[in-house]
Each structure stands twice: as C-alpha cells, then as structure tokens.
Scaffold this motif. Structure first.
Motif, PDB file in Angstrom:
ATOM      1  N   ARG A  41      44.290  45.023  78.362  1.00  0.00           N
ATOM      2  CA  ARG A  41      43.052  44.332  78.738  1.00  0.00           C
ATOM      3  C   ARG A  41      42.459  43.527  77.591  1.00  0.00           C
ATOM      4  N   PHE A  42      42.463  44.109  76.377  1.00  0.00           N
ATOM      5  CA  PHE A  42      41.757  43.469  75.265  1.00  0.00           C
ATOM      6  C   PHE A  42      42.686  42.871  74.204  1.00  0.00           C
ATOM      7  N   GLY A  43      43.953  43.288  74.191  1.00  0.00           N
ATOM      8  CA  GLY A  43      44.861  42.813  73.162  1.00  0.00           C
ATOM      9  C   GLY A  43      44.947  43.783  71.991  1.00  0.00           C
ATOM     10  N   ASP A  44      46.117  43.815  71.343  1.00  0.00           N
ATOM     11  CA  ASP A  44      46.340  44.760  70.249  1.00  0.00           C
ATOM     12  C   ASP A  44      45.384  44.528  69.083  1.00  0.00           C
ATOM     13  N   GLY A  45      45.159  43.248  68.743  1.00  0.00           N
ATOM     14  CA  GLY A  45      44.308  42.958  67.591  1.00  0.00           C
ATOM     15  C   GLY A  45      42.906  43.499  67.746  1.00  0.00           C
ATOM     16  N   ARG A  46      42.312  43.277  68.911  1.00  0.00           N
ATOM     17  CA  ARG A  46      40.944  43.762  69.115  1.00  0.00           C
ATOM     18  C   ARG A  46      40.897  45.283  69.148  1.00  0.00           C
ATOM     19  N   VAL A  47      41.908  45.921  69.755  1.00  0.00           N
ATOM     20  CA  VAL A  47      41.934  47.381  69.800  1.00  0.00           C
ATOM     21  C   VAL A  47      42.000  47.960  68.393  1.00  0.00           C
ATOM     22  N   VAL A  48      42.836  47.387  67.531  1.00  0.00           N
ATOM     23  CA  VAL A  48      42.959  47.898  66.159  1.00  0.00           C
ATOM     24  C   VAL A  48      41.692  47.624  65.362  1.00  0.00           C
ATOM     25  N   ARG A  49      41.157  46.417  65.467  1.00  0.00           N
ATOM     26  CA  ARG A  49      39.957  46.078  64.691  1.00  0.00           C
ATOM     27  C   ARG A  49      38.776  46.957  65.086  1.00  0.00           C
ATOM     28  N   VAL A  50      38.527  47.057  66.382  1.00  0.00           N
ATOM     29  CA  VAL A  50      37.387  47.860  66.844  1.00  0.00           C
ATOM     30  C   VAL A  50      37.617  49.337  66.550  1.00  0.00           C
ATOM     31  N   GLY A  51      38.845  49.816  66.789  1.00  0.00           N
ATOM     32  CA  GLY A  51      39.129  51.220  66.548  1.00  0.00           C
ATOM     33  C   GLY A  51      38.999  51.610  65.094  1.00  0.00           C
ATOM     34  N   ALA A  52      39.560  50.798  64.192  1.00  0.00           N
ATOM     35  CA  ALA A  52      39.476  51.111  62.764  1.00  0.00           C
ATOM     36  C   ALA A  52      38.037  51.038  62.271  1.00  0.00           C
ATOM     37  N   THR A  53      37.267  50.079  62.778  1.00  0.00           N
ATOM     38  CA  THR A  53      35.853  49.986  62.397  1.00  0.00           C
ATOM     39  C   THR A  53      35.082  51.204  62.887  1.00  0.00           C
ATOM     40  N   LEU A  54      35.356  51.623  64.123  1.00  0.00           N
ATOM     41  CA  LEU A  54      34.718  52.831  64.659  1.00  0.00           C
ATOM     42  C   LEU A  54      35.053  54.048  63.798  1.00  0.00           C
ATOM     43  N   ALA A  55      36.314  54.177  63.399  1.00  0.00           N
ATOM     44  CA  ALA A  55      36.725  55.312  62.585  1.00  0.00           C
ATOM     45  C   ALA A  55      36.017  55.319  61.242  1.00  0.00           C
ATOM     46  N   GLY A  56      36.018  54.173  60.548  1.00  0.00           N
ATOM     47  CA  GLY A  56      35.404  54.113  59.230  1.00  0.00           C
ATOM     48  C   GLY A  56      33.892  54.282  59.286  1.00  0.00           C
ATOM     49  N   ALA A  57      33.244  53.564  60.207  1.00  0.00           N
ATOM     50  CA  ALA A  57      31.786  53.642  60.296  1.00  0.00           C
ATOM     51  C   ALA A  57      31.338  55.013  60.796  1.00  0.00           C
TER      52      ALA A  57
END
Length: 388
Positions: A274-290
């Motif tokens: 639905r969103f694409g690999d790039g957005r999933v990784v960017r949002v997921g990694a940001t969620l993890a770090g923040a």
C-alpha cells in the motif's frame, strides 16, 4: 483459498521452509548451550568465543558466498547450505573437544551466510516474478522456526539430556524441510540489465564494485540489525538495573520486542503493497528511534515496555525491505548487504555493552535509539521498488 498448486503459493511455501530451517537450526544449538558448556567443560569466556566463531564465520563468508551464488544460483545453494547446517548439528553433538567445536561453529557460520543470502535471493525473486510482496512474512517464518526449535529442545530435554539425540531429531526435521523445499524453489535468473551491469563493474578477481546506493543499504542493514540485536541482549538488563523492575517483569522486555516483530512482519507485506518499502522503512525506523528515546527520557517500567514495543514494530520490516532492494542490485550487492547485517548482529551488542560500561546503560540504550534513526536517514538514499 490457499492452494498449493498456485505457483506463487507453492514457491512461497518452499522458500518459507528455508527461512524456517535457518531459524530452527540456530535456535536448536543455542538452546542447548548450557549442556554443551557442561559436556565440553567450558567457562563463560569460552562459550562467548564459541558464539563469536559462528558470527565471524558468517561475516567472513562474503567472498565465498558471492562466488557460489554466481556459480550455483540460489535455488541450488540454498538446499545445499541447509543440508550442511543439518550436518553441522550432528558434528557439534559429536565434537570431542573445544577446538573441534570452534571449527564446527566457524563452518556453521559460513553455511548460515550461504543460506541467508540464497533464501533472501529466492524471496526477492518471488516478489519480482509475481509482483506481490512476501518478504516480511518469510522473515516472520524465521522467528516461527526459532520458536519451534525452542519447544523441541524443551520436549527432548524432558525425555533425555542427550544432545546427540536432540540434534539427530532436529537434523532429520531439517532434511525433511529441505526435501519439501528443493523441488519447488524458483529457478530464477537475474534481470538482464542488472546482470550486465554486474559483469561490467566486476573486477578480474570476481567481486562486484558496489554501486552508489550499496553503501547506504549496507549502513541501513548494519544499524537495523544492531538495533534488533541490542534490544534482545540489553532490554531485560535495562528493566532490572535502570527501572528496577521485578525479576519476573524483566523477561517481558525481550518478549515485547520479539512479539511485536512477529506480529508486524505478518502484516508488513500489506503495508509495503500500500505505501511502498521506502515509506515503511522510514516511518518504522523513525517510530523505533523516537519511541525508544521518549521511553528513556520518561523512565519507568511502563514507558520502557511501550518504547520496546515501538522498536519491535518499527524495525520489523527493515531487514526484509533492504534485502529486496539489495537483490535488485545483483547477487554481489545482496551478499555484501547480508554480510553487513551479520556484522551488525555480531558487533552491535558488544559495542552497546562497552558504551554502557563507560557511561551507563541509559546512554547505551540511547545509542540504540540513534541507530534506528540512522536507518531512517539511510532509507532516504536507497532506490526502493515501487509498491506491488
């Protein structure tokens, strides 16, 4: 309706069996480390070196794996490596002394490197051939294989303490999985453009020179696996030493991270479509770090567990997505990225331990949060496939 005569489902089940093999084999011998320690008369430092031997073998396997991938292809290399891992279990059970056990574990690490690259190449080829996402579910099967191995270890230990008996049963199950998978694997060929580009950029020694995007994929993989490994190794200690959680609460740190990763990987392929690999990784990694950073700033058991859940949810899709992106660059890039992932798992947790010893565990966990944010930055420079 699930039909095994559907080409996508048939290949998916076969490749999933390979992922199950790797998780099952790894968890099988790690579950019996206490008994191996007793049988070989090892101390804690020697056990640590035994673990290090497997990691070093996997990290150093890049040149061999790259050559084998070009010569055999993933559909031949994967079953051979899986059968080798079954034999490694039997060899470890029969090891008469510590030096032989070290040699066996080093070979085991090389075989892990072979299977890791080959099975991820198969997963990427499946997605490319059918234009459907599947890699995250395959990585969830890896975790399921580890769980099955733990249950088998518990059951066999209740019957007999014999490592040889346990490993013989486990090896037989691995052979059965390989027998199921081998005839159903994809006979994939690299895309012609990528293949020609590899040949043009490969020096006479046989290694491919990395493209401009390869270092970013390596960096994302290193810091992504560092985040995973460090959370598994240090979350329980953080709960007891920093938040002063009760002893029965401390194991929940690992359970929360692992549980969220499995659940997220079961759903991540839908997110990717639905969103694409790039957005999933960017949002997921940001969620993890923040999420982890906020938990560290807040203090307390509940915020810590919530932060750990954010890490498990956020990093679950990182390695599957990076593997797919690397496979699109060719087999050499995939092999190098996989080796960097092993390096992150090997070197990350000890480095966090050194930092924690020098500055405290809060700073060590802060470095884990920062590593997740590094993944988000790297994800902006990687060429991701379009949503399926």
């Amino acid at each position: 309706m699930f039909r095994l005569d559907d080409p996508f489902r048939r290949a998916l089940c076969a490749i999933a069996a390979l992922f199950c093999c790797l998780g099952f084999q790894y968890a099988t011998w790690t579950a019996r480390l206490p008994q191996l320690k007793h049988d070989l008369g090892l101390n804690a430092a020697e056990v640590g070196l035994l673990l290090m031997a497997a990691g070093v073998g996997a990290a150093a396997s890049f040149p061999l794996v790259a050559a084998l991938m070009r010569r055999l292809g993933s559909y031949r290399l994967a079953p051979l490596a899986a059968l080798g891992l079954a034999a490694a279990l039997l060899a470890l059970a029969a090891a008469p002394n510590y030096p032989v056990a070290l040699a066996v574990m080093c070979v085991d690490g090389v075989l892990v490197g072979c299977l890791n690259v080959a099975m991820n190449a198969q997963g990427a080829a499946l997605e490319a051939a059918h234009e459907r996402t599947a890699m995250a579910r395959l990585h969830a099967v890896f975790s399921g294989g580890s769980l099955c191995a733990a249950l088998l270890a518990s059951a066999t230990h209740a019957i007999t303490p014999s490592v040889a008996t346990h490993f013989t049963v486990a090896a037989a199950l691995l052979v059965a999985l390989v027998a199921f998978a081998a005839p159903r694997l994809l006979r994939e060929e690299p895309p012609p453009a990528a293949d020609e580009k590899e040949k043009a950029q490969r020096p006479r020694g046989g290694w491919r020179l990395p493209t401009a995007v390869t270092p970013w994929m390596c960096c994302a993989m290193v810091f992504g696996t560092l985040t995973e490994g460090a959370m598994n190794d240090w979350s329980a200690l953080y709960l007891t030493d920093v938040t002063h959680a009760a002893a029965e609460i401390a194991p929940l740190g690992i359970a929360v991270v692992s549980g969220m990763m499995v659940v997220a990987r079961l759903f991540a392929d839908g997110w990717r479509s639905r969103f694409g690999d790039g957005r999933v990784v960017r949002v997921g990694a940001t969620l993890a770090g923040a999420g982890l950073a906020l938990a560290l700033l807040s203090g307390g058991v509940a915020p810590a567990l919530l932060g750990f859940a954010c890490v498990g949810l956020g990093v679950a899709a990182v390695t599957p997505c990076v593997y797919v992106a690397a496979a699109r660059q060719g087999s050499d890039a995939l092999t190098l990225v996989a080796a960097m992932g092993t390096t992150g798992l090997l070197a990350g947790p000890p480095l966090i331990g050194f930092l924690a010893g020098a500055a405290g565990l809060v700073w060590g966990m802060s470095a884990v949060a920062a590593s997740a944010l590094v993944v988000a930055v790297c994800a902006t420079r990687i060429r991701w496939p379009r949503p399926a």
